[in-house]
Design a protein around this motif. Sequence first.
Motif, PDB file in Angstrom:
ATOM      1  N   CYS A 139       0.715  -1.221   0.525  1.00 16.14           N
ATOM      2  CA  CYS A 139      -0.173  -0.098  -0.058  1.00 16.14           C
ATOM      3  C   CYS A 139       1.561   0.967   0.282  1.00 16.14           C
ATOM      4  CB  CYS A 139      -1.021   0.278   1.315  1.00 16.14           C
ATOM      5  SG  CYS A 139       0.083   0.001   2.965  1.00 16.14           S
ATOM      6  N   MET A 140       0.608   2.796  -0.422  1.00 18.67           N
ATOM      7  CA  MET A 140       0.820   3.257  -1.224  1.00 18.67           C
ATOM      8  C   MET A 140       2.443   2.923  -1.269  1.00 18.67           C
ATOM      9  SD  MET A 140      -0.283   6.060   2.418  1.00 18.67           S
ATOM     10  CE  MET A 140       0.841   7.277   1.205  1.00 18.67           C
ATOM     11  N   THR A 192      -2.367  11.220   4.821  1.00 24.30           N
ATOM     12  CA  THR A 192      -3.070   9.932   4.318  1.00 24.30           C
ATOM     13  C   THR A 192      -3.349   8.572   5.391  1.00 24.30           C
ATOM     14  OG1 THR A 192      -2.719  11.072   2.141  1.00 24.30           O
ATOM     15  CG2 THR A 192      -3.471   8.728   2.550  1.00 24.30           C
ATOM     16  N   ALA A 205      -4.272   4.736   3.876  1.00 20.57           N
ATOM     17  CA  ALA A 205      -4.751   3.551   2.957  1.00 20.57           C
ATOM     18  C   ALA A 205      -4.228   1.626   3.948  1.00 20.57           C
ATOM     19  CB  ALA A 205      -3.688   3.946   2.084  1.00 20.57           C
ATOM     20  N   MET A 238      -3.807   2.859  -3.130  1.00 23.07           N
ATOM     21  CA  MET A 238      -2.819   3.448  -3.603  1.00 23.07           C
ATOM     22  C   MET A 238      -1.263   3.061  -3.884  1.00 23.07           C
ATOM     23  SD  MET A 238      -3.864   6.803  -1.191  1.00 23.07           S
ATOM     24  CE  MET A 238      -5.308   7.326  -0.806  1.00 23.07           C
ATOM     25  N   MET A 265       2.127   9.154  -6.331  1.00 23.88           N
ATOM     26  CA  MET A 265       1.382   9.685  -4.884  1.00 23.88           C
ATOM     27  C   MET A 265       2.225  10.979  -5.377  1.00 23.88           C
ATOM     28  SD  MET A 265      -0.177   6.814  -3.005  1.00 23.88           S
ATOM     29  CE  MET A 265      -1.344   8.701  -2.506  1.00 23.88           C
ATOM     30  N   ASN A 272      -6.575  11.960   2.311  1.00 21.06           N
ATOM     31  CA  ASN A 272      -6.863  10.614   1.642  1.00 21.06           C
ATOM     32  C   ASN A 272      -7.102   9.494   2.659  1.00 21.06           C
ATOM     33  OD1 ASN A 272      -7.292  11.759  -1.376  1.00 21.06           O
ATOM     34  ND2 ASN A 272      -5.359  12.116  -1.483  1.00 21.06           N
ATOM     35  N   ALA A 300      -7.990   3.043  -4.435  1.00 18.01           N
ATOM     36  CA  ALA A 300      -7.693   3.818  -4.890  1.00 18.01           C
ATOM     37  C   ALA A 300      -6.323   3.478  -5.941  1.00 18.01           C
ATOM     38  CB  ALA A 300      -7.558   4.798  -3.826  1.00 18.01           C
ATOM     39  N   ASN A 301      -6.474   2.537  -5.849  1.00 19.78           N
ATOM     40  CA  ASN A 301      -5.666   2.147  -6.502  1.00 19.78           C
ATOM     41  C   ASN A 301      -4.161   2.686  -7.539  1.00 19.78           C
ATOM     42  OD1 ASN A 301      -3.275  -0.388  -7.104  1.00 19.78           O
ATOM     43  ND2 ASN A 301      -4.211  -0.526  -8.792  1.00 19.78           N
ATOM     44  N   LEU A 340      -4.397   6.168  -7.785  1.00 15.12           N
ATOM     45  CA  LEU A 340      -4.407   7.712  -6.780  1.00 15.12           C
ATOM     46  C   LEU A 340      -3.108   8.103  -7.350  1.00 15.12           C
ATOM     47  CD1 LEU A 340      -6.272   9.611  -5.859  1.00 15.12           C
ATOM     48  CD2 LEU A 340      -5.003   9.017  -4.220  1.00 15.12           C
TER      49      LEU A 340
END
Length: 245
Positions: free
Chosen positions: A105-106, A122, A124, A130, A135, A141, A149-150, A152
Motif C-alpha cells: 500500500c502507498m 493520508t 491507506a 494506493m 503519488m 485521503n 484508490a489503486n 491515485l
Amino acid sequence: SVNNASSDGNIAIGSALIGGTGAIIGCIAIGDGALDATAANAHTGTLAIGQGALGACTSAAGNTAVCYFAGKLLTTGANNTILGHDAMQDTPVAATSNVAIGTSCMGGDIATTGSVTATNYTVAIGHNVMKSATMSAANHNVAIGYSAANTLVDGTENVVIGSGAGATMTAARYCILIGKSAGAAITDNDAEATIAIGYNSGLAHDDGTGCVYIGHKTGLTNQSGDNLVAIGHSAMLNTGDYDND
C-alpha cells in the motif's frame, strides 16, 4: 553501529543497522539494513523491523515501520505508521503523517517518473491500496479495502472504502465512494465531489461533478451528467446523459 555516548535503551538485531554518530535513544531496529542511514541525526523512539525498513531514514522522527522494505526511501518524512511488505517502499522521501497498513500500500514507484511532491496526512489500509501510481501531494485521503484508490496520483480529500472502489482514480477530489467497486471508473476532476455508496454504485460514472448515487447498483452504467441524485436499488441504472435530475 551506534557511535554516540548519549545513546541509550536501544535494541538492534541484524547487520548494518542504526548507523551514525547522532544520539539514538529508545529505538528498535531489527533486520539487515534497518534504520542504518541516520548519520549524525538524533533519533528517539523510532521503530524499524524488517530488512531495509526505514533504510534511508536520516532525520525523520516518530516513524514506525514493520516488514520487508517498509518505508524504504523515507529520509525526512516524519510520524508515519507503516506496516506491511513493501508498504510505502517508494513513497517520496518527505512523506509525513501517513498511515499505511497492508502489502504494497502507498508503494507506487518513483524511480521512473521524475520528481514528485510528498504525500501527507493520508490513510491507506489494505493490500495494494494506493499502490500502482506515483503519488504526488495526494493529501488528506482515506482509502480502505483491496486495491481501493489503486491508481491515485494527486487527488485530495477523498474517502474510498471497499474492494476496488475508486480503482482508477488519479486526480479526483472530494469524492466519497463506499462499497465494492463504487465509483470504479472515476479518474480526474471531471467527476469531482461524487458520492457513491453501495455495491457497484456509480460504477461507470466518469464525467460529471457533484453527483450522488446511493443504493445497490445505483447509476450502474450511467457515465455522465452533473449534479445528479439517484437513490434506491438500481436507480438510474441505464446509460444516459443527465443534468440536475
